[in-house]
Design a protein around this motif. Structure first.
Motif, PDB file in Angstrom:
ATOM      1  N   HIS A 179      -0.584   1.513  -6.333  1.00  8.70           N
ATOM      2  CA  HIS A 179      -0.103   0.869  -4.894  1.00  8.70           C
ATOM      3  C   HIS A 179       1.691   0.688  -4.861  1.00  8.70           C
ATOM      4  CE1 HIS A 179       1.541  -3.066  -2.810  1.00  8.70           C
ATOM      5  NE2 HIS A 179       0.481  -2.261  -1.778  1.00  8.70           N
ATOM      6  N   CYS A 246      -1.536  -6.960   2.659  1.00 10.34           N
ATOM      7  CA  CYS A 246      -0.933  -6.320   1.708  1.00 10.34           C
ATOM      8  C   CYS A 246       0.302  -7.313   1.325  1.00 10.34           C
ATOM      9  CB  CYS A 246      -0.383  -4.927   1.986  1.00 10.34           C
ATOM     10  SG  CYS A 246       0.704  -4.413   1.018  1.00 10.34           S
ATOM     11  N   ASN A 248       3.132  -6.267   0.380  1.00  8.76           N
ATOM     12  CA  ASN A 248       4.520  -5.481   0.680  1.00  8.76           C
ATOM     13  C   ASN A 248       4.650  -5.453   2.426  1.00  8.76           C
ATOM     14  OD1 ASN A 248       4.790  -5.388  -1.992  1.00  8.76           O
ATOM     15  ND2 ASN A 248       4.720  -3.087  -1.889  1.00  8.76           N
ATOM     16  N   CYS A 249       3.352  -5.367   3.059  1.00 12.07           N
ATOM     17  CA  CYS A 249       3.536  -4.796   4.505  1.00 12.07           C
ATOM     18  C   CYS A 249       2.481  -5.902   5.253  1.00 12.07           C
ATOM     19  CB  CYS A 249       3.321  -3.522   4.633  1.00 12.07           C
ATOM     20  SG  CYS A 249       1.687  -2.791   4.346  1.00 12.07           S
ATOM     21  N   CYS A 266      -3.838  -0.326  -0.098  1.00  8.17           N
ATOM     22  CA  CYS A 266      -3.108  -0.705   1.332  1.00  8.17           C
ATOM     23  C   CYS A 266      -3.086   0.739   2.090  1.00  8.17           C
ATOM     24  CB  CYS A 266      -1.737  -1.066   1.004  1.00  8.17           C
ATOM     25  SG  CYS A 266      -0.984  -1.434   2.587  1.00  8.17           S
ATOM     26  N   CYS A 269       0.751   1.319   2.856  1.00  7.35           N
ATOM     27  CA  CYS A 269       1.641   1.704   1.641  1.00  7.35           C
ATOM     28  C   CYS A 269       1.055   2.833   0.728  1.00  7.35           C
ATOM     29  CB  CYS A 269       1.672   0.481   0.658  1.00  7.35           C
ATOM     30  SG  CYS A 269       2.513  -0.961   1.176  1.00  7.35           S
TER      31      CYS A 269
HETATM   32 ZN    ZN Z   1       0.989  -2.337   2.203  1.00  5.72          ZN
END
Ligand code: ZN
Length: 277
Positions: A179, A246, A248-249, A266, A269
């Motif tokens: 990831h 996620c 991150n996003c 994800c 990602c």
């Molecule tokens: Zn993500």
């Protein structure tokens, strides 16, 4: 299953408390978890001194009077606890080891019995019955050697989990590293170019080192030898986070079957195609 950071944490704790101690007594409750040579363990181990404890892949190695080593593999559910000899003997405790002039004993407990204990001549290099061949350790691995071992027509996740290719990485840290590197677990290992392979190795090392610093991930069975939990589970970005956003996003994490294992991905990602930089 305990992976490299969990086993490293256990080794550091055991090393601090047991190095230099001489075994006084061993009680084996289940013989079928004991393997190797020479036997029987309960006769061989007393009077042996533990000179060093170290980790090789997911194996815990206790160096006894040369040239013999006691190798412990925790399998899926194995635990090593350093406890008072007076404490209740929990179900599935297979082995107990007491030491000269030491108030605690070491207990090996493994409900599902995928783990075990091997007494081996040191020259065997931790290769006993049912103990497979081991690839290189990921932490000291050089980028060029990592790139070379990726040159196979295999899914990247299957390769990273293959202990004979690279040793110590399991499901948690594989999913987290893929990831972090933006790599989908199903892509072929030999499709990564040198730059992306280098980035993946850097993420593997960074995540393993951070997990060691936080003393591993406790999701179910893993505990440190004093019974306490690890702390890295709070840092997971994808592992065991199906249908959660996620980190991150914000895209929902999906759970897939890859290499016969639950895999957390994800979809934003981790693009299926080879990531470009
Ligand atoms: Zn993500």
């Amino acid at each position: 299953m305990p992976e490299l950071p969990e086993v490293e944490t256990i080794v550091r704790a055991l090393s601090a408390s047991l190095t230099g101690l001489t075994v006084s007594k061993v009680v084996v409750h289940r013989k079928d978890v004991i393997h190797g040579y020479p036997a029987p363990l309960s006769k061989f181990l007393p009077r042996q001194t533990i000179s060093r404890i170290y980790r090789r892949a997911k194996r815990i190695v206790m160096v006894l009077d040369e040239p013999t080593e006691l190798v412990i593999h925790l399998g899926m559910t194995g635990r090593l606890d350093v406890v008072s000899p007076k404490s209740v003997i929990e179900k599935h405790t297979h082995l107990r080891m007491a030491f000269v002039d030491y108030d605690c004993e070491l207990r090996f407990r493994d409900p599902r019995r995928f783990g075990g204990v091997w007494l081996l001549p040191a020259v065997d290099k931790h290769l006993g019955p049912r103990l497979g061949k081991l690839g290189p350790e990921p932490l000291p691995l050089k980028p060029t050697d990592f790139f070379d071992l990726l040159q196979r027509n295999r899914q990247i996740k299957a390769l990273l989990l293959d202990q004979s290719a690279i040793a110590g990485i399991g499901n948690i840290y594989c999913d987290e590293a893929l990831h972090a590197a933006g790599i989908h677990p199903t892509i072929k290992s030999d499709s990564l170019d040198k730059k992306i392979a280098g980035q993946l190795l850097r993420h593997i090392k960074r995540i393993l080192n951070k997990a060691i610093e936080l003393r591993g991930s406790t999701l179910s069975d893993y505990r440190r030898p004093d019974g306490s939990s690890g702390g890295y589970q709070h840092q997971h970005k994808v592992y065991d986070r199906e249908d959660r956003p996620c980190r991150n996003c914000g895209t929902m994490i999906e759970r897939l079957q890859v290499a016969g294992r639950s895999s957390f991905v994800c979809p934003n990602c981790q693009n299926k195609s080879v990531p470009k930089v």
